[in-house]
Design an enzyme around this catalytic site. Structure first.
Site, PDB file in Angstrom:
ATOM      1  N   GLU A   9      -2.080  -5.542  -4.369  1.00 37.41           N
ATOM      2  CA  GLU A   9      -2.742  -5.213  -3.113  1.00 37.41           C
ATOM      3  C   GLU A   9      -4.120  -5.876  -3.023  1.00 37.41           C
ATOM      4  O   GLU A   9      -4.542  -6.312  -1.945  1.00 37.41           O
ATOM      5  CB  GLU A   9      -2.868  -3.693  -3.011  1.00 37.41           C
TER       6      GLU A   9
ATOM      7  N   HIS B 141       0.831  -1.204   0.000  1.00 35.29           N
ATOM      8  CA  HIS B 141       0.000   0.000   0.000  1.00 35.29           C
ATOM      9  C   HIS B 141       0.870   1.261   0.000  1.00 35.29           C
ATOM     10  O   HIS B 141       0.588   2.230  -0.726  1.00 35.29           O
ATOM     11  CB  HIS B 141      -0.905  -0.011   1.225  1.00 35.29           C
TER      12      HIS B 141
ATOM     13  N   ASN C  24      24.612 -24.781  -5.880  1.00 27.69           N
ATOM     14  CA  ASN C  24      25.142 -26.140  -5.878  1.00 27.69           C
ATOM     15  C   ASN C  24      24.404 -27.017  -4.872  1.00 27.69           C
ATOM     16  O   ASN C  24      24.134 -28.196  -5.136  1.00 27.69           O
ATOM     17  CB  ASN C  24      26.633 -26.124  -5.552  1.00 27.69           C
TER      18      ASN C  24
END
Length: 474
Positions: A73, A51, A414
């Site tokens: 939102e 917001h 990895n």
């Protein structure tokens, strides 16, 4: 193409700093949300960050960023209200939106319109949020609710009158369908607070910040400004559909309902609530003072260099003091110089220590960006990974912090790609289907030890030896 924004260079700098903090916060919180930390506080924090970013980008004039944050939102609001369940597709769509926001932020930084295409991201967000149809707004929500005053607020109106000020009741309609109604309401409250005292507003400023506003806003303002001047201030806020400003007075009949007289447009009666006490939610505490400030890295480096020069000159001063003391030991001025030199030396040491500490950063500035990486790698490879971090508060010099990010990313890639097995292989091997990767940092003598561990298959030593021989490494 050049990006045109309604902001000064200083405003842009503040926006970029704030946006980077909010985007990082959203990154961390969305990953935590998917891992099961679905608490009202976490959802509220995520919603408020989105917001705030929407409001600041709208104020800046960046329509695409405001539009994207508005759609995000909407999804977050459904999660917050329990109308939508947290799931990997929902979080993935929000994270895609977050990546697009970073690209749009880069546009602001470069002041150039980039090639970011929001169509696919907006469509995906709309799809994951479409499980719940929006509820139709009940009739009358655009009408301003009655404004009731507690005893203390009633006294404030009376006190304003004694000071020669006037109290104005300002009724504003911003429209139920306006996606930026909370932004406009917040702008109005901020503008009015500059010219007087906001005695009360319905909804409250806190509710407006959380976007808990329908289509209207009522404000009681005490000010020395005239009604025409108040009107001019209100007119500066765009998108207001209807505005009524009337002088207010207090009627002591607490049992009657608040009444706005249609035949007397210059006067409004505002009444106390039956309890005679202000509601607890209106008794907000004052703003907290900021305890931290942002310092440009270049300025910090300059301060460090100056302290280094000061240390060198302090050493010379001490040496000169010793030489003078050996030659004029009985002179009072020489003794005073020696005492002052020692005091300056202590202050210089303390200053050097504080500047050195100011250069230290907690390693969480790097660590906090890694859960998103591990999460995305796990999702793309079809693996389940629990990522555990310890020692985030370990402090390092910023020059070291800047260098360790890439090696850590490589090690974690990895660990996910080659260390952690797919869920079915782990089950066959008698392991939990969810693999675990540990990342930790700790002080060890005069250094910092950073460790990456996983509970995967480990390193195949035969393959390692074969590869080393083939490459001529051994």
């Amino acid at each position: 193409m050049k990006l045109v924004l309604d902001a000064s260079p200083d405003d842009l700098k503040v926006f970029l700093e704030e946006a980077e903090e909010l985007l990082q916060l959203l990154d961390e919180d969305l990953v935590a949300l998917e891992k099961g930390s679905e608490t009202p506080d976490l959802l509220q924090e995520i919603f408020r960050a989105a917001h705030t970013l929407k409001g600041s980008s709208a104020a800046l004039g960046h329509k695409r960023m405001a539009e994207l944050t508005h759609v995000m939102e909407t999804v977050l609001d459904k999660l917050r209200q329990g109308h939508l369940q947290v799931s990997t597709p929902v979080v993935s769509a929000l994270l895609d939106g977050l990546d697009a926001l970073r690209s749009l932020k880069d546009e602001v930084e470069a002041l150039e319109v980039g090639e970011t295409d929001l169509a696919e991201t907006l469509t995906r967000l709309s799809q994951v949020g479409s499980e719940v149809q929006p509820t139709a707004e009940p009739a009358g929500k655009d009408d301003a609710p009655p404004l009731e005053l507690g005893f203390g607020e009633e006294q404030e109106v009376a006190a304003a009158s004694e000071r020669g000020e006037k109290a104005y009741l300002i009724s504003v309609s911003v429209g139920i369908d306006n996606p930026f109604r909370a932004v406009r309401a917040w702008q109005l409250l901020s503008e009015l607070s500059q010219i007087g005292k906001l005695i009360k507003s319905v909804p409250t400023k806190e509710a407006v910040e959380e976007e808990r506003i329908e289509g209207s806003l009522q404000i009681l303002l005490a000010t020395s400004f005239s009604e025409e001047q108040v009107q001019a201030v209100v007119a500066q806020v765009p998108d207001l559909l209807k505005v009524e400003i009337r002088e207010a007075s207090v009627n002591g009949n607490a049992e009657a309902a608040p009444v706005v007289s249609d035949d007397d447009k210059s006067k409004v009666t505002v009444l106390a609530s039956p309890s005679g006490k202000p509601r607890a939610e209106e008794n907000g505490k004052g703003p907290k003072l900021a305890k931290t400030v942002r310092i440009d890295i270049g300025r910090l480096d300059t301060m460090m260099n100056l302290v280094g020069e000061l240390v060198i000159e302090r050493t010379r001063l001490l040496r000169l003091g010793d030489q003078l003391g050996g030659k004029y030991a009985d002179e009072g001025l020489v003794r005073a110089l020696g005492e002052t030199t020692q005091h300056v030396g202590r202050i210089t040491d303390q200053l050097q220590e504080e500047i050195t500490k100011a250069r230290l950063l907690q390693i969480d500035t790097v660590f906090n960006k890694l859960p998103r990486l591990v999460r995305d790698l796990a999702v793309s490879s079809g693996k389940k990974v629990d990522f555990i971090i310890k020692g985030q508060d370990t402090e390092l010099d910023r020059s070291v912090i800047e260098e360790i990010g890439d090696p850590l990313v490589h090690l974690l890639r990895n660990a996910v790609d080659h260390g952690i097995e797919p869920p079915d292989e782990r089950i066959v091997a008698g392991k939990p289907e969810i693999g675990t990767i540990f990342l930790s940092a700790r002080h060890e003598e005069n250094g910092i030890c950073i460790t990456v561990e996983d509970d995967g298959r480990g390193i195949d030593t035969r393959r390692l030896i074969t590869a080393a021989l083939a490459k001529g490494t051994v």
